[in-house]
Design an enzyme around this catalytic site. Structure first.
Site, mmCIF file in Angstrom:
data_model
loop_
_atom_site.group_PDB
_atom_site.id
_atom_site.type_symbol
_atom_site.label_atom_id
_atom_site.label_comp_id
_atom_site.label_asym_id
_atom_site.label_seq_id
_atom_site.Cartn_x
_atom_site.Cartn_y
_atom_site.Cartn_z
ATOM 1 N N HIS A 52 0.873 -1.121 0.054
ATOM 2 C CA HIS A 52 0.063 0.100 -0.055
ATOM 3 C C HIS A 52 0.785 1.328 0.102
ATOM 4 O O HIS A 52 2.002 1.244 0.483
ATOM 5 C CB HIS A 52 -0.827 0.007 1.206
ATOM 6 N N GLU A 54 1.009 4.029 1.659
ATOM 7 C CA GLU A 54 1.143 4.596 3.056
ATOM 8 C C GLU A 54 2.289 3.727 3.436
ATOM 9 O O GLU A 54 3.345 4.249 4.096
ATOM 10 C CB GLU A 54 0.006 4.484 4.073
ATOM 11 N N CYS A 82 -6.573 2.593 5.063
ATOM 12 C CA CYS A 82 -7.389 1.390 5.587
ATOM 13 C C CYS A 82 -7.034 0.885 7.125
ATOM 14 O O CYS A 82 -6.056 1.385 7.506
ATOM 15 C CB CYS A 82 -7.109 0.128 4.405
ATOM 16 N N CYS A 85 -3.011 0.280 7.014
ATOM 17 C CA CYS A 85 -2.042 1.321 7.201
ATOM 18 C C CYS A 85 -2.380 2.391 8.258
ATOM 19 O O CYS A 85 -1.408 3.032 8.809
ATOM 20 C CB CYS A 85 -2.499 2.404 5.830
#
Length: 157
Positions: A52, A54, A82, A85
Site C-alpha cells: 500500500h 502508506e 485502511c 495502514c
C-alpha cells in the site's frame, strides 16, 4: 509548501500507479518540510497485499531517517487509510495524516471507523478532504475504466 502542494506530490504518485494498472493511491511522508518517503499502491505489480502507498512511504521514511519513530512526520495520502495502514501510522508515531478522498468501503480514519480515536498510545492529528475532488476523480476514472475493460472482455455480462 502547503498541504495542497504535498497532496499534489501524492497525486503524481497515484497517477503513476493508475498508468501501471494499479488502484491509484499515492502517499508522501514529510519531515520538517522535506519529503522523506514516497509510496504508491503496487499490490498487483508486486503480488503482495502489503504494498500500500502508506506502508511504502513509511518504510522509505524510516530508512532515510534511520529510525522507526516518525514523530515529526506528516503523511499525505490520496485515499483515506485502511485498517492496516492506520495501524502502521499509529505504530510509527506519524504526527499528522492528511488525506484526500474518503474510503466508504475500508476507510479507518472516519468513514467506517476511526482507529485514531481508539485508546492506543499514539493519536495522529487527522485532516481530511485535501484536494478531495482531484483524488476522488482519479479513483472514479480508474474504476470506470476497469469496469469498461471487464465489460468488453465478457460482453454477455
Amino acid at each position: 509548501m502547503t498541504d495542497e502542494d504535498y497532496m499534489r506530490e501524492a497525486l503524481l504518485l497515484a497517477k503513476k500507479a493508475f498508468d501501471m494498472g494499479e488502484v491509484p493511491v499515492g502517499a508522501v511522508a514529510v519531515w520538517d518540510g522535506e519529503i522523506v518517503g514516497r509510496g504508491m499502491n503496487l499490490r498487483e505489480t508486486d503480488k503482495n497485499a502489503l504494498r500500500h502507498a502508506e506502508i511504502m512511504a513509511i518504510d522509505e521514511a524510516c530508512k532515510k531517517l534511520g529510525g522507526w519513530r516518525l514523530w515529526k512526520c506528516d503523511l499525505y495520502v490520496t485515499l483515506e487509510p485502511c485498517p492496516m495502514c492506520a495501524g502502521a501510522i499509529i505504530n510509527s508515531r506519524v504526527k499528522r495524516v492528511i488525506y484526500g478522498a474518503a474510503d466508504k468501503k475500508a476507510g479507518s480514519c472516519g468513514s467506517l471507523t476511526n482507529l485514531f480515536e481508539m485508546p492506543y498510545n499514539h493519536k495522529p492529528e487527522l485532516i481530511s478532504g485535501v484536494l478531495e475532488e482531484e483524488c476522488s476523480a482519479l479513483l472514479s476514472d480508474f474504476f470506470a475504466k476497469l469496469r469498461e475493460k471487464r465489460k468488453n472482455k465478457n460482453p454477455s455480462e
